[in-house]
Design a protein around this motif. Structure first.
Motif, mmCIF file in Angstrom:
data_model
loop_
_atom_site.group_PDB
_atom_site.id
_atom_site.type_symbol
_atom_site.label_atom_id
_atom_site.label_comp_id
_atom_site.label_asym_id
_atom_site.label_seq_id
_atom_site.Cartn_x
_atom_site.Cartn_y
_atom_site.Cartn_z
ATOM 1 N N LYS A 192 26.820 117.913 13.030
ATOM 2 C CA LYS A 192 26.177 116.679 12.780
ATOM 3 C C LYS A 192 27.279 116.450 11.399
ATOM 4 O O LYS A 192 27.474 115.576 10.699
ATOM 5 C CB LYS A 192 24.963 116.404 12.395
ATOM 6 N N TRP A 193 27.898 117.559 10.942
ATOM 7 C CA TRP A 193 28.788 117.272 9.794
ATOM 8 C C TRP A 193 30.049 116.595 10.066
ATOM 9 O O TRP A 193 30.579 117.028 11.089
ATOM 10 C CB TRP A 193 29.087 118.778 9.082
ATOM 11 N N SER A 194 30.612 116.079 8.969
ATOM 12 C CA SER A 194 31.933 115.432 9.141
ATOM 13 C C SER A 194 32.997 116.625 9.078
ATOM 14 O O SER A 194 32.662 117.689 8.608
ATOM 15 C CB SER A 194 31.965 114.497 7.938
ATOM 16 N N VAL A 195 34.104 116.111 9.357
ATOM 17 C CA VAL A 195 35.286 117.371 9.356
ATOM 18 C C VAL A 195 35.653 117.562 8.101
ATOM 19 O O VAL A 195 35.699 118.937 7.819
ATOM 20 C CB VAL A 195 36.392 116.643 10.103
ATOM 21 N N GLN A 196 35.395 116.573 7.111
ATOM 22 C CA GLN A 196 35.634 116.862 5.678
ATOM 23 C C GLN A 196 34.481 117.823 5.013
ATOM 24 O O GLN A 196 34.815 119.108 4.521
ATOM 25 C CB GLN A 196 35.463 115.762 4.593
ATOM 26 N N ALA A 197 33.230 117.829 5.661
ATOM 27 C CA ALA A 197 32.144 118.666 5.245
ATOM 28 C C ALA A 197 32.252 120.057 5.697
ATOM 29 O O ALA A 197 32.155 121.047 4.983
ATOM 30 C CB ALA A 197 30.894 118.311 5.450
ATOM 31 N N VAL A 198 32.973 120.315 6.897
ATOM 32 C CA VAL A 198 33.332 121.526 7.473
ATOM 33 C C VAL A 198 34.332 122.148 6.708
ATOM 34 O O VAL A 198 34.454 123.563 6.215
ATOM 35 C CB VAL A 198 33.833 121.615 8.890
ATOM 36 N N LEU A 199 35.361 121.433 6.230
ATOM 37 C CA LEU A 199 36.481 122.021 5.636
ATOM 38 C C LEU A 199 35.878 122.511 4.229
ATOM 39 O O LEU A 199 36.207 123.537 3.774
ATOM 40 C CB LEU A 199 37.404 120.874 5.303
ATOM 41 N N ASN A 200 34.962 121.578 3.400
ATOM 42 C CA ASN A 200 34.475 122.087 2.228
ATOM 43 C C ASN A 200 33.796 123.413 2.483
ATOM 44 O O ASN A 200 33.557 124.284 1.589
ATOM 45 C CB ASN A 200 33.504 121.102 1.528
ATOM 46 N N PHE A 201 32.934 123.581 3.439
ATOM 47 C CA PHE A 201 32.023 124.770 3.917
ATOM 48 C C PHE A 201 32.978 126.007 3.844
ATOM 49 O O PHE A 201 32.643 127.028 3.307
ATOM 50 C CB PHE A 201 31.276 124.386 5.175
ATOM 51 N N TYR A 202 33.991 125.797 4.664
ATOM 52 C CA TYR A 202 34.855 127.029 4.764
ATOM 53 C C TYR A 202 35.751 127.296 3.700
ATOM 54 O O TYR A 202 36.315 128.420 3.249
ATOM 55 C CB TYR A 202 35.684 126.925 5.770
ATOM 56 N N SER A 203 35.965 126.448 2.626
ATOM 57 C CA SER A 203 36.868 126.551 1.504
ATOM 58 C C SER A 203 35.970 127.652 0.612
ATOM 59 O O SER A 203 37.107 128.230 -0.394
ATOM 60 C CB SER A 203 37.125 125.304 0.769
ATOM 61 N N ASN A 204 34.782 127.832 0.800
ATOM 62 C CA ASN A 204 34.213 129.091 -0.170
ATOM 63 C C ASN A 204 34.956 130.492 0.444
ATOM 64 O O ASN A 204 35.051 131.274 -0.457
ATOM 65 C CB ASN A 204 32.890 128.725 0.083
ATOM 66 N N ASN A 205 35.015 130.652 1.801
ATOM 67 C CA ASN A 205 35.458 131.845 2.356
ATOM 68 C C ASN A 205 37.093 131.950 2.172
ATOM 69 O O ASN A 205 37.807 133.003 2.212
ATOM 70 C CB ASN A 205 35.060 132.125 3.603
ATOM 71 N N TYR A 206 37.727 130.571 2.348
ATOM 72 C CA TYR A 206 39.132 130.530 2.517
ATOM 73 C C TYR A 206 39.694 129.486 1.406
ATOM 74 O O TYR A 206 39.815 128.337 1.804
ATOM 75 C CB TYR A 206 39.787 129.892 3.908
ATOM 76 N N PRO A 207 39.976 130.123 0.237
ATOM 77 C CA PRO A 207 40.342 129.301 -1.126
ATOM 78 C C PRO A 207 41.588 128.326 -0.644
ATOM 79 O O PRO A 207 41.644 127.306 -1.360
ATOM 80 C CB PRO A 207 40.620 130.061 -2.200
ATOM 81 N N VAL A 208 42.445 128.858 0.241
ATOM 82 C CA VAL A 208 43.665 128.010 0.437
ATOM 83 C C VAL A 208 43.247 126.607 1.295
ATOM 84 O O VAL A 208 44.070 125.540 1.104
ATOM 85 C CB VAL A 208 44.491 128.801 1.652
ATOM 86 N N LEU A 209 42.015 126.408 1.755
ATOM 87 C CA LEU A 209 41.563 125.329 2.044
ATOM 88 C C LEU A 209 41.206 124.017 1.255
ATOM 89 O O LEU A 209 41.088 123.073 1.585
ATOM 90 C CB LEU A 209 40.303 125.501 3.019
ATOM 91 N N THR A 210 41.310 124.610 -0.276
ATOM 92 C CA THR A 210 40.848 123.856 -1.290
ATOM 93 C C THR A 210 42.275 122.329 -1.174
ATOM 94 O O THR A 210 41.809 121.422 -1.765
ATOM 95 C CB THR A 210 40.594 124.178 -2.464
ATOM 96 N N THR A 211 43.230 122.812 -0.510
ATOM 97 C CA THR A 211 44.329 121.983 -0.831
ATOM 98 C C THR A 211 44.660 121.561 0.658
ATOM 99 O O THR A 211 45.991 120.799 0.669
ATOM 100 C CB THR A 211 45.389 122.416 -1.566
ATOM 101 N N ALA A 212 43.956 121.964 1.714
ATOM 102 C CA ALA A 212 44.448 121.710 2.837
ATOM 103 C C ALA A 212 44.228 120.231 3.488
ATOM 104 O O ALA A 212 43.308 119.498 2.971
ATOM 105 C CB ALA A 212 43.595 122.651 4.016
ATOM 106 N N LYS A 213 44.930 119.907 4.439
ATOM 107 C CA LYS A 213 44.906 118.570 5.120
ATOM 108 C C LYS A 213 44.318 118.722 6.576
ATOM 109 O O LYS A 213 44.576 119.877 7.034
ATOM 110 C CB LYS A 213 46.082 117.624 5.189
ATOM 111 N N ILE A 214 43.551 117.648 6.939
ATOM 112 C CA ILE A 214 42.891 117.631 8.398
ATOM 113 C C ILE A 214 43.898 117.291 9.267
ATOM 114 O O ILE A 214 44.257 116.106 9.052
ATOM 115 C CB ILE A 214 41.569 117.058 8.327
ATOM 116 N N SER A 215 44.368 117.851 10.367
ATOM 117 C CA SER A 215 45.208 117.065 11.291
ATOM 118 C C SER A 215 44.291 115.999 12.293
ATOM 119 O O SER A 215 43.279 116.290 12.182
ATOM 120 C CB SER A 215 45.974 118.175 12.119
ATOM 121 N N ARG A 216 44.988 115.367 12.822
ATOM 122 C CA ARG A 216 44.117 114.406 13.982
ATOM 123 C C ARG A 216 43.799 115.265 14.984
ATOM 124 O O ARG A 216 44.428 116.288 15.399
ATOM 125 C CB ARG A 216 45.265 113.505 14.635
ATOM 126 N N PRO A 217 42.642 115.091 15.552
ATOM 127 C CA PRO A 217 41.921 115.976 16.534
ATOM 128 C C PRO A 217 42.853 115.736 17.926
ATOM 129 O O PRO A 217 43.474 114.938 18.171
ATOM 130 C CB PRO A 217 40.671 115.117 16.863
#
Length: 72
Positions: A28-53
């Protein structure tokens, strides 16, 4: 009767030329929420972009694309 199915989401992070498959922590989370969730374990995600599905192998795949720039 029309059956509605929801495709499983898969998140892909490419780090050091290796693809890391990340599970969907909460569908139920948005894709951005998932990105934020994983940025705790993968700091490189703090500046990542989300591709089209992309639909592949009966899943919806999202890529977290890191942007590593150089100064100068």
């Amino acid at each position: 009767m029309l059956l509605q199915t929801t495709l499983q989401r898969v998140f892909i992070l490419k780090e050091k030329e290796q693809e890391i498959i990340l599970d969907d922590p909460a569908p139920k989370w948005s894709v951005q929420a998932v990105l934020n969730f994983y940025s705790n374990n993968y700091p490189v995600l703090t500046t990542a972009k989300i591709s089209r599905p992309v639909i592949k192998d009966d899943t919806v795949q999202y890529r977290f694309e890191t942007v590593i720039g150089t100064k100068g």
